[in-house]
Design an enzyme around this catalytic site. Structure first.
Site, PDB file in Angstrom:
ATOM      1  N   THR A  15       0.816  -1.223   0.000  1.00  0.00           N
ATOM      2  CA  THR A  15       0.000   0.000   0.000  1.00  0.00           C
ATOM      3  C   THR A  15       0.847   1.269   0.000  1.00  0.00           C
ATOM      4  O   THR A  15       0.414   2.294  -0.538  1.00  0.00           O
ATOM      5  CB  THR A  15      -0.943   0.015   1.215  1.00  0.00           C
ATOM      6  N   ARG A  16       2.038   1.207   0.580  1.00  0.00           N
ATOM      7  CA  ARG A  16       2.872   2.413   0.642  1.00  0.00           C
ATOM      8  C   ARG A  16       3.438   2.822  -0.720  1.00  0.00           C
ATOM      9  O   ARG A  16       3.938   3.939  -0.874  1.00  0.00           O
ATOM     10  CB  ARG A  16       4.008   2.208   1.640  1.00  0.00           C
TER      11      ARG A  16
END
Length: 326
Positions: A15-16
């Site tokens: 997700t980052r």
């Protein structure tokens, strides 16, 4: 000879990265991170490479094709859970299994081979590849006893202040006795701050059962760099690009200004070729010997025959035949 297997963890979303592309498919020097890993493992002649996929698994499978086998992790419940997904392929096998994450593209075959050698020499049930980064924040700490033997690995979020002061950390790369690995995975619980099944918990389980746990460190901290965001991706790109250019230099290729040149991972260049400033060579380009490439070229998937000069030029998917003396 003892059989050797590998499990590549490639199921996470990442997700980052802030991307629709699965994290492990983000390229470093023209090749997806996970493919750097699977190519390395094939070079080490693993008997089987199982890639654990999950998020957008069809994209990872399309990239890697039939070069590996696959296990599917439908829910990301932790690294131990991910490895357990490969049980159908590996649980019944005798031998040694390497566990490696698909977001560590800077690991080298020499380091993985040294890890395997150390594992076998120490007759260990498990061997951890460790490192000593300047800032250990975010990494699992290696907890040793007074004799210097590994007791366990404690994750950052579960570590006490004293444990967080430990400088030696886990790279996330391991060797295990394969049968003992899968027996121990069944005993891993979720008593931690993330409520996940942690693979490092296997170390403590095996230690409590009286088995030998060993560890060996990589001197180059970059090899343990996990890529979790775009900043780390750019850092990995820069380190690998320097490695690629230095490798070509050692093989007889000259660069007028290596800082302005860009060469992707699968490019081949013959000896006594000169790379001039602002040359970008990409994809699976093959450059012959005694060539002059640049300045100001951008080549992708191009074959350049011996004694050819290419300058102020951009082309893809063709054979270049410009004589060097023209």
């Amino acid at each position: 000879m003892e059989r050797t297997y590998a499990v590549v963890l490639a199921a996470g979303k990442g997700t980052r990265m802030k991307s629709d592309l699965p994290k492990v498919l983000h390229p470093v020097c023209g090749k997806p991170m996970v493919e750097h890993i699977t190519d390395l493992l094939r070079d080490l002649q693993m008997n089987e490479i199982v890639t654990v996929v999950g998020h957008k698994s069809e994209m990872v499978k399309e990239q890697l094709g039939e070069s590996v086998t696959y296990a599917h992790q439908s829910e990301q419940l932790g690294t131990a859970h991910a490895v357990q997904m490969s049980a159908d392929q590996l649980a019944h096998q005798e031998g040694t299994t390497v566990i490696i994450t698909g977001d560590t593209p800077l690991i080298t075959s020499n380091t993985v081979q040294n890890l395997l050698d150390h594992h076998r020499e120490t007759n260990a049930a498990a061997t951890i590849l460790t490192m000593l980064p300047e800032d250990p924040t975010g990494y699992g700490r290696i907890v040793r006893n007074r004799d210097g033997n590994v007791e366990r690995i404690v994750e950052q979020k579960d570590a006490t202040p004293q444990e967080q002061s430990i400088g030696e950390v886990n790279t996330g790369i391991f060797c295990f006795d394969n049968k003992l690995l899968f027996q121990s995975l069944n005993q891993v619980g979720t008593n931690n701050n993330q409520s996940e099944y942690y693979l490092p918990d296997v170390i403590e389980i095996l230690k409590e059962q009286g088995y030998t746990i060993s560890a060996t460190s990589t001197e180059d901290v970059a090899e343990g760099l996990g890529v979790n965001d775009r900043v780390q991706l750019a850092k990995a790109e820069k380190i690998m690009q320097q490695r690629i250019i230095e490798r070509h230099m050692k093989n007889g290729v000259s660069f007028i200004d290596s800082s302005s040149s860009y060469v992707e991972a699968d490019v081949k260049i013959g000896q006594d070729t000169l790379i001039e400033p602002r040359a970008h060579i990409r994809g699976k380009s093959v450059i012959g010997s005694y060539c002059v490439i640049g300045p100001d070229v951008d080549l992708r998937d191009l074959e350049v025959r011996d004694k050819t000069r290419v300058q102020n030029f951009s082309m893809t998917n063709d054979i270049c035949k410009i004589p060097i003396h023209s």
